[in-house]
Design an enzyme around this catalytic site. Structure first.
Site, short mmCIF file in Angstrom:
data_model
loop_
_atom_site.label_atom_id
_atom_site.label_comp_id
_atom_site.label_asym_id
_atom_site.label_seq_id
_atom_site.Cartn_x
_atom_site.Cartn_y
_atom_site.Cartn_z
N TYR A 151 5.27 -7.33 15.69
CA TYR A 151 5.36 -6.20 15.11
C TYR A 151 6.03 -5.01 15.93
O TYR A 151 6.90 -4.24 15.39
CB TYR A 151 4.06 -5.71 14.67
CG TYR A 151 3.98 -4.55 13.66
CD1 TYR A 151 4.47 -4.73 12.47
CD2 TYR A 151 3.39 -3.42 13.96
CE1 TYR A 151 4.54 -3.72 11.48
CE2 TYR A 151 3.38 -2.33 13.13
CZ TYR A 151 3.75 -2.43 11.91
OH TYR A 151 3.61 -1.46 10.92
N ASP A 159 10.34 -6.29 -3.53
CA ASP A 159 9.21 -6.75 -2.54
C ASP A 159 9.14 -8.46 -2.76
O ASP A 159 9.51 -8.87 -3.80
CB ASP A 159 7.85 -6.46 -3.16
CG ASP A 159 6.63 -6.22 -2.06
OD1 ASP A 159 6.50 -7.65 -1.47
OD2 ASP A 159 6.26 -5.23 -1.82
N ALA A 177 10.46 2.86 7.98
CA ALA A 177 8.91 3.25 8.19
C ALA A 177 8.60 2.41 9.87
O ALA A 177 8.41 1.36 9.81
CB ALA A 177 8.18 2.20 7.47
N GLY A 228 2.29 -7.91 -0.53
CA GLY A 228 2.02 -6.90 -1.50
C GLY A 228 1.34 -7.77 -2.73
O GLY A 228 1.23 -8.64 -2.69
N PHE A 267 0.76 -1.17 0.08
CA PHE A 267 0.09 0.08 0.01
C PHE A 267 0.64 1.11 -0.06
O PHE A 267 0.82 2.26 -0.97
CB PHE A 267 -1.01 -0.14 1.28
CG PHE A 267 -1.70 1.21 1.50
CD1 PHE A 267 -2.19 1.94 0.60
CD2 PHE A 267 -1.71 1.63 3.07
CE1 PHE A 267 -3.03 3.27 1.03
CE2 PHE A 267 -2.33 2.88 3.39
CZ PHE A 267 -3.07 3.48 2.39
N VAL A 271 13.89 -9.11 1.56
CA VAL A 271 15.23 -8.49 2.23
C VAL A 271 15.67 -9.02 3.37
O VAL A 271 16.98 -8.63 4.11
CB VAL A 271 14.74 -7.05 2.42
CG1 VAL A 271 14.31 -6.41 1.29
CG2 VAL A 271 13.49 -6.81 3.65
N TYR A 288 23.47 2.85 13.52
CA TYR A 288 24.08 3.08 12.39
C TYR A 288 24.49 4.61 12.27
O TYR A 288 25.41 4.87 11.72
CB TYR A 288 23.40 2.71 11.11
CG TYR A 288 24.12 1.22 10.88
CD1 TYR A 288 23.77 0.23 11.66
CD2 TYR A 288 24.68 1.01 9.67
CE1 TYR A 288 24.22 -1.02 11.34
CE2 TYR A 288 25.15 -0.49 9.57
CZ TYR A 288 24.84 -1.51 10.24
OH TYR A 288 25.28 -2.92 9.93
N SER A 334 7.34 -4.91 5.24
CA SER A 334 6.76 -5.52 6.45
C SER A 334 5.13 -5.74 6.46
O SER A 334 4.23 -5.09 5.84
CB SER A 334 6.99 -4.71 7.79
OG SER A 334 6.40 -5.38 8.97
N LYS A 357 25.29 1.98 4.27
CA LYS A 357 26.52 2.23 4.59
C LYS A 357 27.35 2.08 3.49
O LYS A 357 28.37 3.05 3.26
CB LYS A 357 26.93 1.17 5.63
CG LYS A 357 28.11 1.65 6.00
CD LYS A 357 28.34 0.81 7.56
CE LYS A 357 29.86 0.91 7.95
NZ LYS A 357 30.20 -0.72 7.43
#
Ligand code: UDP
Length: 311
Positions: free
Chosen positions: A146, A32, A115, A37, A12, A58, A160, A76, A106
């Site tokens: 979550y 994705d 997000a 999705g 979305f 990922v 980081y 996610s 990096k």
């Protein structure tokens, strides 16, 4: 030309962000694994010269050839029913996925945005929620997979920044709605629109007095873009501060759809936040951003979308 990687691109928010950066003239790489999705959301982008899609998870090593100016990690599961069904994937994409993408950022010297979410505040004891509130989260409850993944994601991203000097952006996203939400996503507005359109009962959980504050997706994308282009490395709430009860949301949907469906009450899910409303003072002051689309307009556009999707 700026080059941007967007994870969760077929989702979305991810798909709306792809649209945004294509329209800004960027070279956009969408990634994705398609577990929540849908390629339908980006089908219109596929033929474009400046859009590339990688079907990739990922949580596995991420390789992207060439330069990257920005990485937006939006992958996610994001609906409570999704993270109940996929608790391990939800934890992995926020933790392992974030670590992989931070490594990529990096190496490429890319600005990295995550997000994050109002869920970092859990069932909040401070209302409205300001960014300096640490939250009230049950780590082992059903939503913990979550909430804790997102809290870890913030911690890792901040590390980081402090340790490697990476440019980071942390957007804490509050409830958002609009076209391309999945009909069976399980969240309140898609559920209410699809139930009203089918003439089914509207399922309000609990007594419906719990509150949420719903932001139209175009406003959210505008806020995200302003944050990305700012120089601010700390979390910023982006959402619409107009708070309503879930009962009111259900009634507004029923009225708009003109449906005879009746509202029924079902058990309130465990740890369901009782209130939620962003304090957006920071976004206003730092980014000169505030939402401009009211519910009447946003609900109408969303209704038109669900009319085409609900069979
Ligand atoms: N909710 C509801 N009926 C539904 C789906 C959700 O009453 O069919 C309620 C849910 O219990 C919560 C609110 O609506 O109080 C918003 O839920 P949603 O799943 O949209 O997102 P949340 O804000 O809880 O992450």
């Amino acid at each position: 030309m700026k080059r941007i990687l967007i994870t969760g691109a077929a989702g979305f928010l991810g798909s709306h962000l792809c649209d945004k950066y294509i329209s800004e003239g960027y070279d956009v790489i969408g990634m994705d694994n398609l577990i929540t999705g849908s390629l339908d959301n980006i089908a219109h982008l596929m033929p474009l010269e400046h859009f590339t899609f990688y079907h990739h998870d990922v949580t596995k090593f991420v390789h992207v050839p060439g330069k990257l100016d920005y990485i937006l990690h939006f992958a996610s599961p994001a609906s409570p029913i999704d993270y109940l069904k996929m608790p391990i994937q939800t934890l992995k994409v926020g933790s392992l996925g974030t670590h992989n993408l931070l490594g990529l950022a990096k190496m490429k010297k890319a600005r990295f945005m995550i997000a994050s979410t109002s869920e970092v505040y859990g069932d909040p004891l401070v209302h409205p929620q300001t960014e300096d509130y640490w939250g009230n989260v049950n780590p082992i409850g059903p939503r913990g997979v979550y909430d804790e993944a997102k809290r870890f994601q913030e911690a890792m991203t901040m590390a980081y920044h402090t340790y490697h000097g990476l440019e980071i952006r942390i957007v804490r996203i509050f409830n958002t709605y609009g076209p391309r939400m999945r009909v069976n996503d399980g969240r309140a507005l898609p559920a209410f629109f699809s139930q009203a359109l089918r003439g089914e009962d509207i399922t309000v959980f609990g007594d419906g007095s719990q509150t949420r504050s719903f932001c139209y997706v175009a406003d959210l994308v505008d806020g995200i873009n302003k944050l990305l282009l700012s120089d601010y490395n700390l979390p910023v709430n982006i959402g619409n501060p107009t708070e309503i009860t879930i009962n009111q949301a259900a009634e507004e949907v029923l009225h708009l759809v003109g449906s005879n469906s009746k509202i029924i009450h079902m058990a309130l899910p465990k740890d369901d936040p009782k209130v939620r409303k962003p304090d957006i003072t920071k976004a206003k002051e730092l980014l000169n951003w505030k939402p401009v689309v009211g519910r009447e307009e946003g609900f109408k556009i969303t209704f038109d979308y669900f009319k085409t999707k609900v069979k």
